[in-house]
Design a protein around this motif. Sequence first.
Motif, PDB file in Angstrom:
ATOM      1  N   THR A 192      16.881  47.490  27.474  1.00  0.00           N
ATOM      2  CA  THR A 192      15.999  46.420  27.014  1.00  0.00           C
ATOM      3  C   THR A 192      15.902  46.497  25.508  1.00  0.00           C
ATOM      4  N   ARG A 194      14.250  45.077  22.054  1.00  0.00           N
ATOM      5  CA  ARG A 194      13.092  44.403  21.494  1.00  0.00           C
ATOM      6  C   ARG A 194      12.882  44.908  20.067  1.00  0.00           C
ATOM      7  N   VAL A 220      12.797  39.479  23.640  1.00  0.00           N
ATOM      8  CA  VAL A 220      13.023  40.607  24.555  1.00  0.00           C
ATOM      9  C   VAL A 220      14.243  40.251  25.393  1.00  0.00           C
TER      10      VAL A 220
END
Length: 266
Positions: A192, A194, A220
Amino acid sequence: MCELLGMSANTPTDLCFSFSGLTRRGGETGPHADGWGVAFYEGKGVRSFHESCASASSEIAQVVETHPIKSETAICHIRQANVGNVCLANTHPFTREMWCRYWVFAHNGQINNFSYQPGLYQPVGETDSEQIFCDLMNRLRQNATTTDTPEQLSGILVELAGEYARQGVFNCLLSNGEWLFTFCSTKLASITRRAPFGPAQLKDADVTIDFEAETTPNDVVSIIATEPLTTDESWDIYQRGEWKLWSGGEVITSGQVQLPEPEAKK
C-alpha cells in the motif's frame, strides 16, 4: 502456473508502472507466455484487453503499458497454460454480469478434476479456472442478495475460496467494481503506497518511478501481485489461507482460513 496483478485505489490511478513489470514476466523474465489480459473498471463499466500470446512481445500490451488508463480497481493476469488450449477463450480475467454489475475474476493455480455444477453461469472456454468462476457465481447468486454488505459477501466468498483451496491451488482476485477480494492459497503479496511517496524500481525491467511526482498527498494505492514487483519496497507477503477485502486502497476486512499443509514432493 500463472501470475496475478490487482489494484485498489481511492482515486482513479493508472497501472502503467506495475503492468510494465508484470508483462516482462510474460515470456521474457518468466515463462507465462500463453496469454494475458487486463480489466479496468470505469464506474460500472469495464475496459478489457485480452490476447492469447506472450505479453512481453505484445504490441497491444505495449499500448496499455504506455497509455495511462485511470481506474480505482483493476485485475490483470498472465497465463502459463496447464489446462485448456492456448486461445483467446481461455485467457483471464473472466467477466460475468450479476445484479447489474460486471464481476471480474482471475485465478492462479489448478484444481484437477474440478466438479462443476452447471447453472445460470457456464464456461465458454476449457479451463478449470473459468469453471471455478462460474461455480462461484452460481453459488453466490443462490446464497447472497443484492442488499448484502461487502463484509457479508466476503463471508460467503471466504467459505467458497476455502473449499476450492482444499481441492488444489487457488489464488484469486475477484471484483464487482466496488471492492476487490483477494485470496492466497500458496503465493500472493501486496503493498500500500501513501504519503510520503518515494521512488521504486521494478524487478523485471530497468524502470524507476518517483511516485511523489505522480500523486497527491491524499492518494492511497494498493497493489496485489503473485510476487513482489519492485526491489526497493517492503511488500506484505500473504500467509497460506489469508484473504483480504480491499476498497479505496484500504483493507476493509481480512482473515485467514485453515488449509491442510501441501503434500511434500517425493
